[in-house]
Design an enzyme around this catalytic site. Structure first.
Site, PDB file in Angstrom:
ATOM      1  N   ASP A  37      33.981  20.051   1.329  1.00 59.07           N
ATOM      2  CA  ASP A  37      34.899  20.006   2.462  1.00 59.07           C
ATOM      3  C   ASP A  37      36.095  19.109   2.148  1.00 59.07           C
ATOM      4  OD1 ASP A  37      33.098  21.601   3.672  1.00 59.07           O
ATOM      5  OD2 ASP A  37      32.500  20.175   5.250  1.00 59.07           O
ATOM      6  N   ASP A  41      40.005  19.964   2.161  1.00 57.28           N
ATOM      7  CA  ASP A  41      41.006  19.229   2.947  1.00 57.28           C
ATOM      8  C   ASP A  41      42.164  18.791   2.059  1.00 57.28           C
ATOM      9  OD1 ASP A  41      39.435  19.596   5.114  1.00 57.28           O
ATOM     10  OD2 ASP A  41      38.539  17.583   5.089  1.00 57.28           O
ATOM     11  N   GLU A 120      23.842  48.035   8.544  1.00 52.58           N
ATOM     12  CA  GLU A 120      24.486  46.716   8.587  1.00 52.58           C
ATOM     13  C   GLU A 120      23.661  45.776   9.446  1.00 52.58           C
ATOM     14  OE1 GLU A 120      28.049  47.532  10.855  1.00 52.58           O
ATOM     15  OE2 GLU A 120      28.375  49.284   9.627  1.00 52.58           O
ATOM     16  N   LYS A 122      23.040  43.422  12.652  1.00 52.58           N
ATOM     17  CA  LYS A 122      23.600  43.354  14.005  1.00 52.58           C
ATOM     18  C   LYS A 122      23.948  41.888  14.253  1.00 52.58           C
ATOM     19  CE  LYS A 122      23.072  44.956  18.702  1.00 52.58           C
ATOM     20  NZ  LYS A 122      23.534  43.755  19.402  1.00 52.58           N
TER      21      LYS A 122
END
Ligand code: IVH
Length: 722
Positions: A37, A41, A120, A122
């Protein structure tokens, strides 16, 4: 700065944008982040600094611009050009087999050739539609009621993986992409941590967090909320040229991906029933390890031409099916059994649980329904139990693990006095429910009655939720609903967490509620067994309140669908002097409605033929998550539907809830349409389904992703008089 430096910066800006977008995709779509992270940033700040130096290079699609804009006063409403539908649900392999059979029959396919399905997950988030004109995002809207939703364009622009400008080439001049906005579990937990630190409300599950974040009038808040998105369908409009439409749903999703849309990598094309069931099991195993919640898988007939031929039934496509996962279960400890007192005085035992994360939320209590249920399940305080929770359904105790019962486990005894007001409790001979006999003397009942009185479908007093009802009763300001109309601003303002402004707003809503309808008024009185539909029928039949209160049992039973039980409840209500006093006080305070002569009775058949469910037969089975059997029945009857006790070929719908038994099996065997409460609600909200616009009209649209819809006429929520 030299021109070479400027050119360098420009190139660096482009490179940084591409890099940041790729990291967004890796995080939100692929679940494969390549950097931490703080490194992310760092890149973001570097881009911001460069753009600050070259403001002329800032474009609306830069990641730095996805920060939201000034708050809106309200969301505008957007009518969906193509309604946003829902999917039929299946809960068992047999239901899936029936679906495959129906598809095969409708397409006239022989047994040996399997249908190709696009499969796919749901996603458990909220549906949105994104409209692009010439490759640029124009409008983004929520599903709303399927026909119109809210314009949340500014909010959606802050979602990092939603393209603002399409990549690549070959997109149609007008493109509407449908998909699901969701929040990853990790981001949901982080958000709740932040909310707790700031003393703000936390969200029950990632879906609610995603919905709450998207429906912010201040898109700058949405921008802080780490929302993700997956596309699962699209409507193409190439202005009459259908040559460039993809042939399959799978190819369509590939195209969406090439234009920059996030598409799940768990999608695939499979063959026939074995293929779809194999995929279901596979995803069932992957489910817990996925970064976001899914509540099942979706099967869609892959060939778009076949989808078009199959068309729609009611509000769901015939070419698609949601195969739901069973409700999630978890083990936890019963730390106590409390009693809750409801609006009609029903005493409900509630198991207090050691908090446990299940079905996307932390569960701390579970309903035990009534005394018999506690006996049947043999729940003791101290027991280890399996609890179950699906969606927003109230969590329940499935069973006790007797081998884990400690020696000091304590059995449950229903109190003989109401724990709130001390009145003696009553329980009818063959009734499961124990009730507090205190009536409106009991503060618990008074609070609930007040809340009901003010609720949206009753007198609709905006701003009067359960907390305020509690405060009004606890402070002694309100004993009966009539007292609401004598509240003074300074009394309200003195309540905790209520400022002068909210007090003034609430008083204005109370004032506004004086003008109502007879049906709402009857419903608001909270008479036992008298739901909205019965209230409406009574209003229509008798026309005047005095006539209802003076009616005999025989007269009451002339109202269609009122039987001896409902008639008795109405008579009991009318016989109670206190109730008459409250009604008089409400009218004296100015609550009024248009008076009418009773509706001239149409011939029953004629009247019913005009109703949306006329001629449809329903069978109810199992426990529905929020509606009682009686309520579901009333709702269906009020719209002209019929209720039958047993399933046959003539049954149009079986409404199945939890622990549905043989009726469900029979419905599956006969291929009768199965719906859950959600499906029922959708049917109830819809009127005559006509053929989908794209089928009736030109081949202007290539419709896929299980979208495209029958044109539906919304039923008027008010009753017809005369
Ligand atoms: S196709 C005709 N595909 O499920 C409706 N829907 O019950 C077509 N959903 O409101 C939608 N994942 O929000 C489709 N892979 C998926 C989906 C999906 C989740 C949601 C969608 C819709 C609801 C339908």
């Amino acid at each position: 700065m030299t021109s070479a430096d400027a050119a360098n910066d420009a190139a660096r800006i482009l490179a940084l944008r591409a890099e940041i977008e790729e990291h967004n995709r890796r995080y939100y779509v692929l679940d494969d982040p390549a950097i931490s992270d703080s490194e992310y940033d760092g890149l973001f700040r570097a881009l911001q600094e460069l753009e600050a130096r070259h403001p002329q290079l800032v474009t609306p699609d830069s990641p730095t611009q996805r920060v939201g804009s000034a708050p809106l006063p309200e969301f505008a409403s957007v009518v969906h050009k193509t309604p946003m539908l829902s999917l039929s649900n299946a809960f068992s392999d047999a239901e899936v087999a029936a679906f495959d059979r129906r598809v095969r029959e409708a397409l006239g396919m022989p047994m040996e050739i399997p249908v190709e399905y696009a499969v796919e997950p749901k996603f458990d988030g909220l549906a949105i539609g994104l409209s692009y004109v010439d490759g640029r995002l124009q409008t983004g809207a929520t599903r709303g009621d399927g026909f119109s939703g809210e314009d949340v364009t500014e909010n959606l622009k802050t979602v990092p993986v939603i393209p603002i400008n399409l990549k690549g080439e070959g997109w149609p001049a007008r493109l509407e992409v449908r998909g699901e906005v969701l929040m990853r579990r990790r981001d949901f937990l982080a958000l709740n941590r932040r909310q707790t630190e700031r003393g703000e409300k936390t969200f029950a599950n990632p879906r609610n967090a995603a919905a709450g974040s998207l429906r912010q009038l201040d898109s700058r808040i949405t921008a802080t909320r780490a929302l993700s998105f997956f596309a699962y369908g699209a409507i193409f409009d190439s202005g009459g040229d259908s040559s460039s439409l993809p042939a399959t749903h799978s190819a369509l999703l590939d195209r969406l991906e090439s234009w920059g849309f996030p598409v799940t990598r768990h999608r695939r094309a499979v063959s026939g029933l074995d293929g779809v069931l194999g995929y279901y099991r596979e995803m069932g195993e992957l489910r817990a390890g996925l970064p976001f919640d899914i509540d099942g898988v979706v099967y869609k007939v892959d060939a778009l031409a076949a989808q078009e031929r199959l068309g729609f039934v009611s509000r769901a496509p015939r070419f698609a099916l949601a195969h739901k996962f069973p409700a999630e279960e978890a083990e936890t400890l019963v730390t106590g059994i409390d009693i809750q007192v409801g609006r009609t005085g029903a005493l409900t035992p509630v198991a207090r649980l050691q908090p446990v994360f299940v079905g996307g939320a932390t569960v701390t209590n579970a309903t035990l329904h009534n005394e018999d249920e506690v006996r049947r399940k043999d729940v003791h305080i101290g027991d280890t139990v399996i609890v179950r929770r699906a969606g927003d359904v109230i969590p329940e105790v499935v069973r006790v693990l007797p081998e884990k019962r400690p020696e000091d486990a304590r059995g449950f005894v229903m109190p003989s006095c109401c724990p709130v007001c001390g009145s003696a409790v009553v329980k009818g001979e063959d009734e499961a429910v124990t009730r507090c006999g205190g009536g409106l003397f009991c503060p618990a009942q008074r609070k609930q009655a007040l809340w009901h009185f003010a609720s949206r479908r009753a007198l609709d007093i905006e701003g009067m939720g359960g907390k305020i009802a509690d405060q009004l009763v606890d402070s002694g300001l309100v004993h009966t609903p009539a007292d609401l109309y004598h509240l003074r601003p300074e009394q309200l303002a003195a309540l905790e967490r209520m400022g002068e402004r909210s007090a003034a707003n609430l008083l204005a809503s109370i004032e506004k509620s004086k003008e109502t309808t007879l049906a709402r008024f009857i419903y608001a009185l909270g008479i036992r067994n008298v739901g909205e539909a019965t209230a409406r029928d009574c209003a229509r039949h008798f026309g005047r309140l005095e006539r209802i209160l003076a009616a005999s049992e025989a007269e009451l039973m002339q109202v269609p669908d009122i039987g001896p039980i409902v008639a008795r409840s109405l008579l009991d209500f009318a016989a109670e002097a206190h109730n008459r006093e409250v009604v008089d006080a409400l009218r004296a305070a100015g609550v009024h409605w248009p008076e009418h002569e009773p509706a001239p009775r149409m011939a029953a058949a004629e009247e019913e033929a005009g109703l949306p469910l006329a001629g449809k037969t329903f069978v109810l089975t199992g426990t529905l998550p929020t509606l009682s059997r009686e309520e579901a029945k009333e709702l269906i009857l009020a719209r002209g539907g019929k209720i039958s006790g047993s399933v046959s070929k003539k049954t149009d719908y079986v409404v199945a809830g939890a622990e549905a038994g043989s009726k469900l099996e029979k419905a599956q065997a006969l291929g009768v349409a199965l719906i859950d409460e959600e499906g029922l609600r959708e049917l109830l909200n819809t009127c005559r389904a006509q053929s989908p616009p794209f089928m009736a009209g030109s081949a202007r649209h290539g419709v896929t992703g299980a979208e495209g819809a029958p044109h539906c006429v919304e039923e008027s929520p008010t009753f017809r008089l005369g």
